[in-house]
Structure formats: C-alpha cells, structure tokens
Scaffold this active site. Structure first.
Site, PDB file in Angstrom:
ATOM      1  N   ASN A 101      -3.770 -41.165 -41.723  1.00 20.85           N
ATOM      2  CA  ASN A 101      -4.704 -41.199 -39.917  1.00 20.85           C
ATOM      3  C   ASN A 101      -3.822 -42.236 -39.686  1.00 20.85           C
ATOM      4  O   ASN A 101      -3.534 -43.392 -40.485  1.00 20.85           O
ATOM      5  CB  ASN A 101      -5.546 -40.898 -39.624  1.00 20.85           C
ATOM      6  CG  ASN A 101      -6.629 -39.681 -40.424  1.00 20.85           C
ATOM      7  OD1 ASN A 101      -5.790 -38.334 -40.308  1.00 20.85           O
ATOM      8  ND2 ASN A 101      -7.984 -39.790 -40.296  1.00 20.85           N
ATOM      9  N   HIS A 118       0.697 -43.247 -44.223  1.00 22.12           N
ATOM     10  CA  HIS A 118       1.030 -42.900 -42.642  1.00 22.12           C
ATOM     11  C   HIS A 118       1.217 -43.661 -41.785  1.00 22.12           C
ATOM     12  O   HIS A 118       2.400 -43.075 -41.194  1.00 22.12           O
ATOM     13  CB  HIS A 118       0.877 -41.135 -42.547  1.00 22.12           C
ATOM     14  CG  HIS A 118       1.006 -40.685 -43.655  1.00 22.12           C
ATOM     15  ND1 HIS A 118       1.040 -38.990 -43.505  1.00 22.12           N
ATOM     16  CD2 HIS A 118       2.070 -39.863 -45.131  1.00 22.12           C
ATOM     17  CE1 HIS A 118       0.618 -38.024 -44.618  1.00 22.12           C
ATOM     18  NE2 HIS A 118       1.648 -38.852 -45.237  1.00 22.12           N
ATOM     19  N   CYS A 147      13.420 -54.335 -29.013  1.00 22.63           N
ATOM     20  CA  CYS A 147      12.791 -55.259 -29.644  1.00 22.63           C
ATOM     21  C   CYS A 147      13.377 -56.374 -28.827  1.00 22.63           C
ATOM     22  O   CYS A 147      14.689 -56.512 -28.104  1.00 22.63           O
ATOM     23  CB  CYS A 147      13.742 -55.185 -31.207  1.00 22.63           C
ATOM     24  SG  CYS A 147      13.222 -57.472 -31.739  1.00 22.63           S
TER      25      CYS A 147
HETATM   26  C1  BJW Z   1     -11.804 -30.587 -40.665  1.00 24.36           C
HETATM   27  C2  BJW Z   1     -12.721 -30.911 -38.900  1.00 24.36           C
HETATM   28  C3  BJW Z   1     -13.956 -31.283 -39.517  1.00 24.36           C
HETATM   29  C4  BJW Z   1     -10.500 -29.974 -38.673  1.00 24.36           C
HETATM   30  N1  BJW Z   1     -14.535 -31.550 -40.282  1.00 24.36           N
HETATM   31  N2  BJW Z   1     -12.480 -30.878 -41.733  1.00 24.36           N
HETATM   32  C5  BJW Z   1      11.588 -29.421 -46.981  1.00 24.36           C
HETATM   33  C6  BJW Z   1      11.815 -29.947 -46.341  1.00 24.36           C
HETATM   34  C7  BJW Z   1      12.179 -31.710 -45.934  1.00 24.36           C
HETATM   35  C8  BJW Z   1      10.532 -31.797 -45.812  1.00 24.36           C
HETATM   36  C9  BJW Z   1       9.594 -31.490 -47.368  1.00 24.36           C
HETATM   37  C10 BJW Z   1      10.527 -29.690 -47.657  1.00 24.36           C
HETATM   38  N3  BJW Z   1       8.925 -29.492 -48.694  1.00 24.36           N
HETATM   39  C11 BJW Z   1       8.266 -30.242 -48.538  1.00 24.36           C
HETATM   40  C12 BJW Z   1       8.926 -31.641 -48.065  1.00 24.36           C
HETATM   41  C13 BJW Z   1       8.198 -33.022 -48.051  1.00 24.36           C
HETATM   42  C14 BJW Z   1       7.517 -33.100 -46.912  1.00 24.36           C
HETATM   43  C15 BJW Z   1       6.167 -31.918 -46.798  1.00 24.36           C
HETATM   44  O1  BJW Z   1       5.335 -31.887 -47.691  1.00 24.36           O
HETATM   45  N4  BJW Z   1       6.730 -31.862 -45.969  1.00 24.36           N
HETATM   46  C16 BJW Z   1       5.527 -29.933 -45.935  1.00 24.36           C
HETATM   47  C17 BJW Z   1       4.450 -29.894 -44.822  1.00 24.36           C
HETATM   48  C18 BJW Z   1       6.027 -28.585 -46.806  1.00 24.36           C
HETATM   49  N5  BJW Z   1       6.954 -34.494 -46.676  1.00 24.36           N
HETATM   50  C19 BJW Z   1       7.706 -35.801 -46.346  1.00 24.36           C
HETATM   51  O2  BJW Z   1       8.455 -35.204 -46.310  1.00 24.36           O
HETATM   52  C20 BJW Z   1       6.972 -36.858 -47.244  1.00 24.36           C
HETATM   53  N6  BJW Z   1       7.711 -37.315 -47.758  1.00 24.36           N
HETATM   54  C21 BJW Z   1       8.402 -37.716 -48.205  1.00 24.36           C
HETATM   55  O3  BJW Z   1       8.256 -36.660 -49.423  1.00 24.36           O
HETATM   56  O4  BJW Z   1       9.379 -37.947 -49.262  1.00 24.36           O
HETATM   57  C22 BJW Z   1      10.674 -37.653 -49.935  1.00 24.36           C
HETATM   58  C23 BJW Z   1      11.141 -36.884 -50.317  1.00 24.36           C
HETATM   59  C24 BJW Z   1      12.203 -37.029 -48.942  1.00 24.36           C
HETATM   60  C25 BJW Z   1      12.786 -35.285 -48.061  1.00 24.36           C
HETATM   61  C26 BJW Z   1      12.744 -34.269 -48.626  1.00 24.36           C
HETATM   62  C27 BJW Z   1      11.762 -34.095 -50.094  1.00 24.36           C
HETATM   63  C28 BJW Z   1      10.896 -35.520 -50.459  1.00 24.36           C
HETATM   64  C29 BJW Z   1       6.431 -37.843 -45.169  1.00 24.36           C
HETATM   65  C30 BJW Z   1       5.434 -36.725 -45.278  1.00 24.36           C
HETATM   66  C31 BJW Z   1       4.897 -37.452 -43.336  1.00 24.36           C
HETATM   67  C32 BJW Z   1       4.207 -36.401 -43.249  1.00 24.36           C
HETATM   68  N7  BJW Z   1       4.212 -37.358 -40.932  1.00 24.36           N
HETATM   69  C33 BJW Z   1       2.816 -36.646 -40.066  1.00 24.36           C
HETATM   70  C34 BJW Z   1       3.143 -37.513 -39.097  1.00 24.36           C
HETATM   71  C35 BJW Z   1       2.763 -39.012 -39.416  1.00 24.36           C
HETATM   72  C36 BJW Z   1       2.706 -39.821 -37.785  1.00 24.36           C
HETATM   73  C37 BJW Z   1       2.244 -39.380 -37.419  1.00 24.36           C
HETATM   74  O5  BJW Z   1       0.472 -39.370 -36.986  1.00 24.36           O
HETATM   75  O6  BJW Z   1       2.501 -38.852 -35.576  1.00 24.36           O
HETATM   76  O7  BJW Z   1       1.093 -37.126 -41.234  1.00 24.36           O
HETATM   77  S1  BJW Z   1       2.768 -35.235 -40.471  1.00 24.36           S
HETATM   78  C38 BJW Z   1       0.656 -34.784 -40.022  1.00 24.36           C
HETATM   79  O8  BJW Z   1       0.721 -33.913 -41.617  1.00 24.36           O
HETATM   80  C39 BJW Z   1       0.689 -36.426 -39.937  1.00 24.36           C
HETATM   81  C40 BJW Z   1      -0.503 -36.016 -41.355  1.00 24.36           C
HETATM   82  O9  BJW Z   1      -1.015 -37.086 -41.340  1.00 24.36           O
HETATM   83  C41 BJW Z   1      -0.730 -35.136 -42.535  1.00 24.36           C
HETATM   84  C42 BJW Z   1      -1.048 -33.984 -42.904  1.00 24.36           C
HETATM   85  O10 BJW Z   1      -2.477 -33.479 -42.126  1.00 24.36           O
HETATM   86  P1  BJW Z   1      -4.063 -33.637 -41.882  1.00 24.36           P
HETATM   87  O11 BJW Z   1      -4.504 -35.441 -42.087  1.00 24.36           O
HETATM   88  O12 BJW Z   1      -4.577 -33.175 -43.264  1.00 24.36           O
HETATM   89  O13 BJW Z   1      -4.033 -32.565 -40.623  1.00 24.36           O
HETATM   90  P2  BJW Z   1      -3.784 -31.371 -40.357  1.00 24.36           P
HETATM   91  O14 BJW Z   1      -4.104 -30.955 -39.655  1.00 24.36           O
HETATM   92  O15 BJW Z   1      -2.806 -30.188 -41.461  1.00 24.36           O
HETATM   93  O16 BJW Z   1      -5.127 -30.271 -41.066  1.00 24.36           O
HETATM   94  C43 BJW Z   1      -6.614 -31.257 -40.171  1.00 24.36           C
HETATM   95  C44 BJW Z   1      -7.733 -30.567 -41.449  1.00 24.36           C
HETATM   96  O17 BJW Z   1      -8.923 -30.414 -41.371  1.00 24.36           O
HETATM   97  C45 BJW Z   1      -7.304 -28.756 -41.705  1.00 24.36           C
HETATM   98  O18 BJW Z   1      -7.780 -28.796 -43.037  1.00 24.36           O
HETATM   99  C46 BJW Z   1      -8.941 -28.854 -40.897  1.00 24.36           C
HETATM  100  O19 BJW Z   1      -9.965 -27.649 -41.509  1.00 24.36           O
HETATM  101  C47 BJW Z   1     -10.020 -30.155 -41.267  1.00 24.36           C
HETATM  102  N8  BJW Z   1     -10.921 -29.595 -40.251  1.00 24.36           N
HETATM  103  N9  BJW Z   1     -11.905 -30.373 -37.681  1.00 24.36           N
HETATM  104  C48 BJW Z   1     -13.682 -31.857 -41.235  1.00 24.36           C
HETATM  105  N10 BJW Z   1     -14.270 -32.073 -37.573  1.00 24.36           N
END
Ligand code: BJW
Length: 243
Positions: A101, A118, A147
């Site tokens: 987060n 992140h 900047c």
């Molecule tokens: C509750 C609840 C309650 C609700 N109680 N539970 C193909 C092309 C290009 C890249 C890729 C690719 N395949 C894979 C990749 C890599 C990519 C990736 O993983 N993509 C997948 C989506 C497929 N990852 C990256 O690109 C990362 N970098 C990387 O791997 O570098 C090397 C690389 C480079 C190039 C190619 C390949 C590799 C970087 C990832 C950056 C993610 N950024 C974000 C935005 C951050 C900034 C911002 O906030 O603006 O991060 S995206 C977003 O997702 C954010 C979050 O941190 C992240 C995770 O989401 P999170 O927190 O899990 O939220 P949700 O909504 O998904 O889930 C919420 C959960 O809570 C749910 O399960 C609910 O049930 C639960 N919940 N209320 C308990 N009250």
C-alpha cells in the site's frame, strides 16, 4: 469467530513474523482497493494510469488521478487492522511488515519496521534528477507538478513494468526466508513479485496464514485461512492470542 487452537499457539509463541499487506487492509479506512467490486481497476484501465508509458503520454491525466487518490488518503485514518499490525511489531522480537500500500496508514498506526514496497503516494521523484522528496500539497496547485529544475515530478510509486526497490526487495526476501510465521492480509496475491512471497515463505519452512474477505491464490497454499474483514478478524484474533 472460532480460531483453531494450533493457530493461537503458533502466533502466541512465534519469535519471527513477517506480515504482508495489500489494499484490503485499508478498505475499512475508506481507501479503494484495486480489483474488488468497487476496485479502481473496475473504473480505470491500469495501462492508462499506472505505467511509465501512461505517464509519458499524459502526465496531467495520471497526476489528476493521483491527486484524487491523495485526497481520499489524506482523510483516511488507520482502522483496527492497522492498529493490531502496529501492536504486533511491539509484541514480536523479530518483526517485519511489507506493505504494497502507498497510503502510509501503517506508519500512521505506528509501524516502523516496514518496507513500502510499491512506494508512497506522498513522495515524488524528479524524472531528470531522480531525487525523491515528500510533497503533501492536496489538492496540488499545479498539475502536473514540476521540480525546481523545470522537469516533471512523478509519483514515487512502482508502476507495472517497473522494478521494485532493490533494498526493499532484499529486506523482504531475507525476512521471509527466515520467519516462522508469514501472515498476509487483504491482498489478491496476483501482482508479482509480491505474489511469489507466500510460496517463498512456505518453501523456506514458515507457516502461512492468510486473512482475506474472499478466496485468492494464497488460499490454496495457506496453512490457515481466515475469511472475513481484516478490521474485524485481526482484533478478535489478537485478543485470543494475548489472552
Ligand atoms: C479485504 C478487505 C477487507 C478487500 N478485509 N480483505 C506481463 C506484462 C508486464 C508485466 C507483467 C506481465 N506479467 C507479469 C508481470 C509483472 C507485473 C504483474 O505482476 N502483473 C500481474 C497483474 C500479471 N508486475 C510488475 O510489473 C511489477 N514489476 C516487476 O515485476 O518488475 C519486473 C518486470 C518488469 C517487466 C516485465 C516483467 C517483470 C510492478 C508491480 C507494480 C504494481 N503497482 C500497483 C500500483 C502501485 C501504485 C499505486 O497505488 O498507484 O500496486 S498495481 C496495484 O496492485 C498496486 C497494489 O499494491 C497491487 C496489489 O494489489 P492488492 O493490494 O493485492 O489489491 P487488490 O485490489 O488486488 O486486492 C485486494 C484484496 O483485499 C482482495 O483479495 C479482497 O478480497 C481483499 N479485501 N477488503 C480483508 N476489509
């Protein structure tokens, strides 16, 4: 909720604990998640807003979105789940929080031994000089902000296709490979590399505990799954542990 006795024992006596959180932990503070029913990616396309390409082609659009989210985060307060995770840091001798987060609510609740893997929504980075600083103006006076050197500032967060900070990743993976208990709270477990952490923990010998309101890919490998709202389950669980 009834908790299994072996889970209570595990968490009561553990020496080293790593907690990994996602946006679900802040949902009860009013901060939108990404992939849920009202998640941000239901209304906006990730490619338009959370990639370096999106920022290059329309920095003002990206900044409008971040300015709006900064407004929500500015009003948000830590909820009971954040408070328990802060108390865990005081309770366990060896503790690390890894949060995906960017809202800073864990720090507001009192966590210090933590990695914001992140980034942080209040931090900005100059695209030319690459130095980072906090910028708390909200709403921003000028969009996109610049900047002093005249170049654009960008949010210091990790977008898709970008590498996570090396130091934070190293701290996280060392902590995970050495912990007894690995607890995930409110993450969908689909965004890499964080999505690989539960398996890393399990293969390194940790017990994996997952708290989420829905089933996720983590559910199938977790030793204990607690399904429900983090802000309700964590305080109940913590009361049971602390007796
Ligand atoms: C509750 C609840 C309650 C609700 N109680 N539970 C193909 C092309 C290009 C890249 C890729 C690719 N395949 C894979 C990749 C890599 C990519 C990736 O993983 N993509 C997948 C989506 C497929 N990852 C990256 O690109 C990362 N970098 C990387 O791997 O570098 C090397 C690389 C480079 C190039 C190619 C390949 C590799 C970087 C990832 C950056 C993610 N950024 C974000 C935005 C951050 C900034 C911002 O906030 O603006 O991060 S995206 C977003 O997702 C954010 C979050 O941190 C992240 C995770 O989401 P999170 O927190 O899990 O939220 P949700 O909504 O998904 O889930 C919420 C959960 O809570 C749910 O399960 C609910 O049930 C639960 N919940 N209320 C308990 N009250």
């Amino acid at each position: 909720m009834e908790f299994r006795e072996d889970l209570i024992d595990l968490l009561r006596v553990a020496g080293s604990v790593v907690v990994v959180t996602g946006s679900g932990v802040s949902a009860e503070s009013g901060v939108p998640t990404f992939r849920g029913e009202d998640g941000l990616w239901r209304r906006y396309r990730a490619e338009d807003l959370a990639t370096p390409q999106a920022f290059s082609s329309d920095p003002a659009l990206v900044w409008e979105w971040y300015d709006w989210r900064r407004g929500i985060v500015a009003k948000a307060k830590p909820n009971p789940a954040h408070e328990v995770i802060a108390d865990m840091e005081r309770y366990y001798p060896d503790f690390l929080l890894v949060t995906q987060n960017v809202d800073g609510l864990h720090r507001k609740a009192g966590n210090e031994r933590m990695v914001e893997i992140h980034g942080n929504i209040w931090r900005v980075r100059c695209v030319a000089e690459l130095d980072e600083r906090f910028l708390y103006d909200n709403p921003l006076e000028v969009i996109p902000p610049k900047c002093e050197c005249g170049s654009l500032l960008r949010p210091a967060v990790v977008w898709f296709g970008e590498s996570l900070p090396f130091e934070g990743l190293t701290t996280a993976s060392e902590g995970i490979q050495n912990c007894e208990v690995f607890l995930t709270v409110g993450t969908s477990g689909v965004v890499y590399p964080v999505a690989s952490f539960p398996m890393l923990a399990k293969s390194s010998g940790a017990s994996v505990v997952d708290i989420n309101k829905d089933a996720t890919p983590i559910t199938s490998i977790a030793d204990h799954t607690l399904m429900g709202k983090a802000g309700e389950i964590l305080p109940e669980l913590w009361r049971a542990i602390k007796g």
